[in-house]
Design an enzyme around this catalytic site. Structure first.
Site, PDB file in Angstrom:
ATOM      1  N   ASP A 142       0.817  -1.220   0.000  1.00 11.25           N
ATOM      2  CA  ASP A 142       0.000   0.000   0.000  1.00 11.25           C
ATOM      3  C   ASP A 142       0.852   1.273   0.000  1.00 11.25           C
ATOM      4  O   ASP A 142       0.324   2.374  -0.181  1.00 11.25           O
ATOM      5  CB  ASP A 142      -0.932   0.008   1.221  1.00 11.25           C
ATOM      6  CG  ASP A 142      -1.995  -1.083   1.115  1.00 11.25           C
ATOM      7  OD1 ASP A 142      -2.262  -1.554  -0.007  1.00 11.25           O
ATOM      8  OD2 ASP A 142      -2.559  -1.471   2.156  1.00 11.25           O
TER       9      ASP A 142
ATOM     10  N   ARG B 218      -3.354   1.030  -9.683  1.00  7.11           N
ATOM     11  CA  ARG B 218      -2.381   1.977  -9.115  1.00  7.11           C
ATOM     12  C   ARG B 218      -1.125   2.115  -9.964  1.00  7.11           C
ATOM     13  O   ARG B 218      -0.395   3.089  -9.790  1.00  7.11           O
ATOM     14  CB  ARG B 218      -2.025   1.596  -7.668  1.00  7.11           C
ATOM     15  CG  ARG B 218      -3.124   2.000  -6.706  1.00  7.11           C
ATOM     16  CD  ARG B 218      -2.711   1.899  -5.241  1.00  7.11           C
ATOM     17  NE  ARG B 218      -3.866   2.246  -4.419  1.00  7.11           N
ATOM     18  CZ  ARG B 218      -4.110   1.764  -3.221  1.00  7.11           C
ATOM     19  NH1 ARG B 218      -3.278   0.896  -2.680  1.00  7.11           N
ATOM     20  NH2 ARG B 218      -5.187   2.145  -2.560  1.00  7.11           N
TER      21      ARG B 218
HETATM   22  C1  S3P Z   1      -5.264  -5.774   3.438  1.00  3.62           C
HETATM   23  C2  S3P Z   1      -4.474  -6.475   2.583  1.00  3.62           C
HETATM   24  C3  S3P Z   1      -3.870  -5.903   1.371  1.00  3.62           C
HETATM   25  C4  S3P Z   1      -3.886  -4.381   1.396  1.00  3.62           C
HETATM   26  C5  S3P Z   1      -5.202  -3.837   1.856  1.00  3.62           C
HETATM   27  C6  S3P Z   1      -5.542  -4.350   3.248  1.00  3.62           C
HETATM   28  C7  S3P Z   1      -5.830  -6.473   4.612  1.00  3.62           C
HETATM   29  O1  S3P Z   1      -4.593  -6.337   0.250  1.00  3.62           O
HETATM   30  O2  S3P Z   1      -3.563  -3.881   0.119  1.00  3.62           O
HETATM   31  O3  S3P Z   1      -5.144  -2.426   1.884  1.00  3.62           O
HETATM   32  O4  S3P Z   1      -6.299  -5.801   5.552  1.00  3.62           O
HETATM   33  O5  S3P Z   1      -5.815  -7.714   4.623  1.00  3.62           O
HETATM   34  P1  S3P Z   1      -4.258  -7.762  -0.450  1.00  3.62           P
HETATM   35  O6  S3P Z   1      -4.354  -8.747   0.603  1.00  3.62           O
HETATM   36  O7  S3P Z   1      -5.293  -7.982  -1.491  1.00  3.62           O
HETATM   37  O8  S3P Z   1      -2.882  -7.580  -1.013  1.00  3.62           O
END
Ligand code: S3P
Length: 433
Positions: free
Chosen positions: A320, A351
């Site tokens: 992120d 992104r």
């Molecule tokens: C998150 C996992 C990430 C992240 C998202 C929050 C989470 O996504 O990008 O902002 O809380 O499990 P991905 O698991 O799809 O990479």
């Protein structure tokens, strides 16, 4: 839709701040507390739109959640088998975490749930969760071949069965959905990740008494009759929100910022590792723990950064933060490459495309790759009129670029409310100290 003007921070950023509670941990605290029968008190919960989507969802399923006058959350859950059918469609808003984790919980329930979401969430792929859950016996249908919202989780008639699953991508959301379904399944569920993603689900489920074990890239969970809640969860500050200040404090001359109570779980600290490798002056102070999660105060002072190669292995630990890392790379000496970050294409916006399109207005030295970027650091950022594309992390990264460069105008700036409602106020306070 609001437009925001950010001025160049010519005298540097100064001051002591806290960042709001961690988004990932806030979501999980409400969900898991809702699956227990004893009350849970949550402090430093993130009051931002994404986490409120989870609150709305768990309330619709019968969980009692009350916000106290100081912003703490008090949850009286219904137990693993006590959720009740919602009487209308549940809106997950912009929140992929709400939708994907809830699909895991709901695939073991005996009632029907239908989800909708905003225009961004409606474009994001859900088959990455639906496919493994279907292998466990869940029945979930959605638009375009069970890929897109609206999505309905059909009542479960047979018990789910444990799964051995090799994940095609490192994703904490996918991993968590399968682990949560594993609580309801017959037999063991085993997951292997290509690289470790954030492990808040594993840590918190363990604190709730689940039979869960991790070793390297493997996680195993066994079903359980009931979870047992800790009475209190303290959510650490969100390192993904602190990341804007790590970068801003590094690249804006004469800055010195102390960010207090930042969660520094090892699966999230890729941003600190990368910035330090680029030459940043970042100090971790006063390290402590809350409910299995480490947190600390972080001091950042300006430093001259240089370009580095950021490769696939570290990407899940900073996924992120990549938009704001691009800002640091533009102002660093030399070339920065970012590879193995194709997951960015399925975030709140694509992104890779949004960063390329918007940051190219500020600097001419960015090349878009299928899985990342090549950035030739040139030490300058022009003034430009940019657009967040309704993606909170793009809006905040653009604001940091404007403060570090020659100012910026950001269209659709209010989307920071998804994860960090006080972001612009904090930038203003740090600039005017
Ligand atoms: C998150 C996992 C990430 C992240 C998202 C929050 C989470 O996504 O990008 O902002 O809380 O499990 P991905 O698991 O799809 O990479």
């Amino acid at each position: 839709m609001t437009t925001k003007s950010i001025q160049a921070a010519v005298t540097g950023l100064h001051g002591e701040i806290t960042v709001p509670g961690d988004k990932s941990i806030s979501h999980r605290s409400i969900m898991f507390a809702g699956l227990c029968t004893s009350p849970v008190h949550i402090t430093n919960f993130l009051h931002a739109q994404d986490c409120m989507s989870t609150v709305t969802c768990m309330k619709a399923l019968g969980v009692d959640i009350v916000e106290t006058t100081n912003g703490d959350m008090s949850v009286c859950g219904k137990g693993l088998h006590g959720l009740r059918e919602a009487t209308s469609v549940i809106d997950a808003g912009n929140s992929g975490t709400t939708l994907r984790l809830m699909m895991g919980i709901l695939s073991g329930q005996k009632f029907l749930t239908t989800f909708t979401g905003d225009s961004s969430l409606s474009k994001r792929p859900m088959d990455r969760v639906i496919k493994p859950l279907a292998k466990m016996g869940a029945h979930i249908v959605g638009r375009r071949g069970n890929t897109l919202l609206p999505i309905t989780v059909i009542p479960q008639t047979n018990k789910l069965i444990g799964l051995e699953y090799e994940m095609p991508m490192a994703s904490a959301q996918v991993k968590s959905a399968i682990l949560l379904a594993g609580l309801y399944a017959k037999g063991t569920t085993t997951i292997t990740e290509p690289y470790p993603s954030r492990n808040h689900t594993e840590k918190m489920l363990s604190a709730f008494g689940a039979d869960i074990n991790s070793s390297g890239n493997n996680i195993k969970i066994n079903p359980i009759q009931e979870l047992t809640a800790p009475q209190h969860i303290e959510v650490p500050g969100d390192i993904s929100s602190a990341a804007y200040w790590f970068v801003a404090g590094s690249i804006i001359k004469n800055s010195d910022i102390l960010i207090k109570n930042v969660g520094i779980n090892e699966t999230r600290t890729g941003i600190i590792d990368v910035l330090k490798k680029m030459g940043a002056n970042i100090e971790i102070l006063n390290l402590r723990r809350t409910g299995g999660e480490p947190f600390a105060d972080v001091r950042v002072k300006s430093a001259k950064l240089h370009g580095i190669d950021i490769k696939a292995t570290i990407i899940p630990r900073l996924i992120d933060e990549i938009p704001v890392i691009v800002v640091a790379a533009i102002l660093a000496d030399g070339i920065t490459t970012i590879s193995g970050a194709q997951e960015l294409r399925v975030k709140e916006s694509d992104r890779i495309k949004t960063v390329y399109n918007e940051f190219s207005k500020l600097s001419t030295n960015i090349t878009e790759k299928k899985d990342g970027f090549i950035i030739k650091g040139n030490g300058s950022l022009k003034y430009a009129e940019c657009n967040s594309h309704n993606d909170h992390r793009i809006a905040m990264s653009l604001a940091i670029a404007g403060a570090a460069g020659s100012g910026i105008n950001i269209d659709k700036a209010e989307c920071v409310d998804i994860s960090y409602p006080e972001f612009y106020k904090t930038l203003h306070n740090l600039t005017n100290k």
